[in-house]
Design a protein around this motif. Structure first.
Motif, PDB file in Angstrom:
ATOM      1  N   PRO A  37      -1.625  -9.568  -1.684  1.00  0.00           N
ATOM      2  CA  PRO A  37      -2.101 -10.472  -2.451  1.00  0.00           C
ATOM      3  C   PRO A  37      -1.115 -11.506  -3.483  1.00  0.00           C
ATOM      4  O   PRO A  37      -0.725 -12.265  -3.216  1.00  0.00           O
ATOM      5  CB  PRO A  37      -3.537 -10.684  -2.884  1.00  0.00           C
ATOM      6  CG  PRO A  37      -4.236  -9.737  -2.051  1.00  0.00           C
ATOM      7  CD  PRO A  37      -3.196  -8.389  -2.406  1.00  0.00           C
ATOM      8  N   LEU A  38      -0.727 -10.290  -4.459  1.00  0.00           N
ATOM      9  CA  LEU A  38       0.098 -10.190  -5.535  1.00  0.00           C
ATOM     10  C   LEU A  38       1.342 -11.618  -5.397  1.00  0.00           C
ATOM     11  O   LEU A  38       2.361 -11.869  -6.149  1.00  0.00           O
ATOM     12  CB  LEU A  38       0.217  -9.530  -6.703  1.00  0.00           C
ATOM     13  CG  LEU A  38      -1.349  -9.398  -7.641  1.00  0.00           C
ATOM     14  CD1 LEU A  38      -1.072  -8.273  -8.642  1.00  0.00           C
ATOM     15  CD2 LEU A  38      -2.038 -11.209  -7.671  1.00  0.00           C
ATOM     16  N   GLU A  90       8.849  -5.414  -8.180  1.00  0.00           N
ATOM     17  CA  GLU A  90       7.986  -5.142  -9.001  1.00  0.00           C
ATOM     18  C   GLU A  90       6.611  -4.036  -8.169  1.00  0.00           C
ATOM     19  O   GLU A  90       5.688  -3.620  -8.748  1.00  0.00           O
ATOM     20  CB  GLU A  90       7.268  -5.615  -9.718  1.00  0.00           C
ATOM     21  CG  GLU A  90       8.138  -6.016 -10.544  1.00  0.00           C
ATOM     22  CD  GLU A  90       7.803  -7.924 -11.207  1.00  0.00           C
ATOM     23  OE1 GLU A  90       7.181  -8.768 -10.497  1.00  0.00           O
ATOM     24  OE2 GLU A  90       8.219  -8.211 -12.296  1.00  0.00           O
ATOM     25  N   GLN A  91       6.268  -4.475  -6.782  1.00  0.00           N
ATOM     26  CA  GLN A  91       5.572  -3.802  -6.065  1.00  0.00           C
ATOM     27  C   GLN A  91       5.959  -2.766  -6.008  1.00  0.00           C
ATOM     28  O   GLN A  91       5.047  -1.742  -5.832  1.00  0.00           O
ATOM     29  CB  GLN A  91       5.671  -4.830  -4.648  1.00  0.00           C
ATOM     30  CG  GLN A  91       4.189  -4.070  -4.041  1.00  0.00           C
ATOM     31  CD  GLN A  91       3.967  -4.495  -2.078  1.00  0.00           C
ATOM     32  OE1 GLN A  91       5.320  -5.271  -1.753  1.00  0.00           O
ATOM     33  NE2 GLN A  91       3.142  -4.519  -2.044  1.00  0.00           N
ATOM     34  N   LEU A 111       3.344 -14.202  -7.063  1.00  0.00           N
ATOM     35  CA  LEU A 111       3.407 -13.354  -8.875  1.00  0.00           C
ATOM     36  C   LEU A 111       3.883 -12.088  -9.291  1.00  0.00           C
ATOM     37  O   LEU A 111       4.393 -11.817 -10.324  1.00  0.00           O
ATOM     38  CB  LEU A 111       1.710 -13.105  -8.765  1.00  0.00           C
ATOM     39  CG  LEU A 111       0.995 -14.233  -8.971  1.00  0.00           C
ATOM     40  CD1 LEU A 111      -0.519 -14.192  -8.899  1.00  0.00           C
ATOM     41  CD2 LEU A 111       1.406 -15.503  -9.524  1.00  0.00           C
ATOM     42  N   ILE A 112       4.369 -11.335  -7.962  1.00  0.00           N
ATOM     43  CA  ILE A 112       5.257 -10.533  -8.555  1.00  0.00           C
ATOM     44  C   ILE A 112       6.493 -10.216  -7.334  1.00  0.00           C
ATOM     45  O   ILE A 112       6.423 -10.666  -6.202  1.00  0.00           O
ATOM     46  CB  ILE A 112       4.762  -8.859  -8.138  1.00  0.00           C
ATOM     47  CG1 ILE A 112       3.894  -8.691  -7.239  1.00  0.00           C
ATOM     48  CG2 ILE A 112       3.307  -8.859  -9.404  1.00  0.00           C
ATOM     49  CD1 ILE A 112       3.121  -7.407  -6.517  1.00  0.00           C
ATOM     50  N   ILE A 134      -5.268   5.853  -3.964  1.00  0.00           N
ATOM     51  CA  ILE A 134      -5.043   5.171  -5.189  1.00  0.00           C
ATOM     52  C   ILE A 134      -3.624   4.319  -4.289  1.00  0.00           C
ATOM     53  O   ILE A 134      -3.624   3.251  -4.842  1.00  0.00           O
ATOM     54  CB  ILE A 134      -4.682   5.645  -6.427  1.00  0.00           C
ATOM     55  CG1 ILE A 134      -6.023   6.837  -7.049  1.00  0.00           C
ATOM     56  CG2 ILE A 134      -4.000   5.247  -7.489  1.00  0.00           C
ATOM     57  CD1 ILE A 134      -5.799   7.464  -7.745  1.00  0.00           C
ATOM     58  N   ARG A 135      -2.330   5.158  -4.276  1.00  0.00           N
ATOM     59  CA  ARG A 135      -1.596   4.576  -3.498  1.00  0.00           C
ATOM     60  C   ARG A 135      -1.934   3.917  -2.764  1.00  0.00           C
ATOM     61  O   ARG A 135      -1.223   2.116  -2.393  1.00  0.00           O
ATOM     62  CB  ARG A 135      -0.681   5.474  -3.109  1.00  0.00           C
ATOM     63  CG  ARG A 135      -0.083   5.986  -4.459  1.00  0.00           C
ATOM     64  CD  ARG A 135       1.415   6.880  -3.738  1.00  0.00           C
ATOM     65  NE  ARG A 135       1.553   8.082  -4.626  1.00  0.00           N
ATOM     66  CZ  ARG A 135       2.436   7.937  -5.769  1.00  0.00           C
ATOM     67  NH1 ARG A 135       3.065   6.589  -6.177  1.00  0.00           N
ATOM     68  NH2 ARG A 135       2.448   9.366  -6.519  1.00  0.00           N
ATOM     69  N   ILE A 136      -2.841   3.674  -1.470  1.00  0.00           N
ATOM     70  CA  ILE A 136      -2.622   2.923  -0.707  1.00  0.00           C
ATOM     71  C   ILE A 136      -3.555   1.425  -0.613  1.00  0.00           C
ATOM     72  O   ILE A 136      -3.372   0.689  -0.709  1.00  0.00           O
ATOM     73  CB  ILE A 136      -3.449   3.898   0.761  1.00  0.00           C
ATOM     74  CG1 ILE A 136      -2.962   4.575   1.380  1.00  0.00           C
ATOM     75  CG2 ILE A 136      -4.618   2.919   1.321  1.00  0.00           C
ATOM     76  CD1 ILE A 136      -3.770   5.825   2.372  1.00  0.00           C
ATOM     77  N   LEU A 137      -4.585   1.938  -2.187  1.00  0.00           N
ATOM     78  CA  LEU A 137      -5.620   0.983  -2.951  1.00  0.00           C
ATOM     79  C   LEU A 137      -4.290  -0.158  -3.673  1.00  0.00           C
ATOM     80  O   LEU A 137      -4.487  -1.466  -3.641  1.00  0.00           O
ATOM     81  CB  LEU A 137      -6.801   1.318  -3.732  1.00  0.00           C
ATOM     82  CG  LEU A 137      -7.132   2.120  -2.564  1.00  0.00           C
ATOM     83  CD1 LEU A 137      -8.405   2.758  -4.392  1.00  0.00           C
ATOM     84  CD2 LEU A 137      -8.421   1.230  -1.953  1.00  0.00           C
ATOM     85  N   LEU A 138      -3.525   0.478  -4.202  1.00  0.00           N
ATOM     86  CA  LEU A 138      -2.649   0.145  -4.819  1.00  0.00           C
ATOM     87  C   LEU A 138      -1.178  -1.504  -3.975  1.00  0.00           C
ATOM     88  O   LEU A 138      -1.282  -2.864  -4.386  1.00  0.00           O
ATOM     89  CB  LEU A 138      -1.407   1.207  -5.725  1.00  0.00           C
ATOM     90  CG  LEU A 138      -2.049   1.395  -6.985  1.00  0.00           C
ATOM     91  CD1 LEU A 138      -0.908   2.478  -7.642  1.00  0.00           C
ATOM     92  CD2 LEU A 138      -2.500  -0.257  -7.477  1.00  0.00           C
TER      93      LEU A 138
END
Length: 66
Positions: A15-16, A26-27, A21-22, A5-9
């Motif tokens: 791209p954000l 924040e990332q 956008l972030i 899940i951390r890799i997917l996040l």
């Protein structure tokens, strides 16, 4: 499952970050947030079980299980 899940996040937030956008801070908070990882893990588990049950229902309906 948390490492996946951390890799997917990381890949979803990239791209954000690139679009501005972030912020980088924040990332990092998004990737390292244990509560978000827990929610996504639960959500992905629920989705996976629904897909499996739907696939089984379709297989029984169309006679693929015989």
């Amino acid at each position: 499952m948390a490492p996946i899940i951390r890799i997917l996040l990381r890949y979803v937030s990239l791209p954000l970050l690139a679009l501005g956008l972030i912020l980088p801070e924040e990332q990092q908070a998004l990737i390292a947030g244990p509560q978000l990882v827990e929610w996504l893990g639960t959500g992905l588990g629920l989705v996976a079980s629904m897909v499996a049950e739907g696939w089984y229902w379709g297989a029984r309906r169309f006679g693929w299980t015989k």
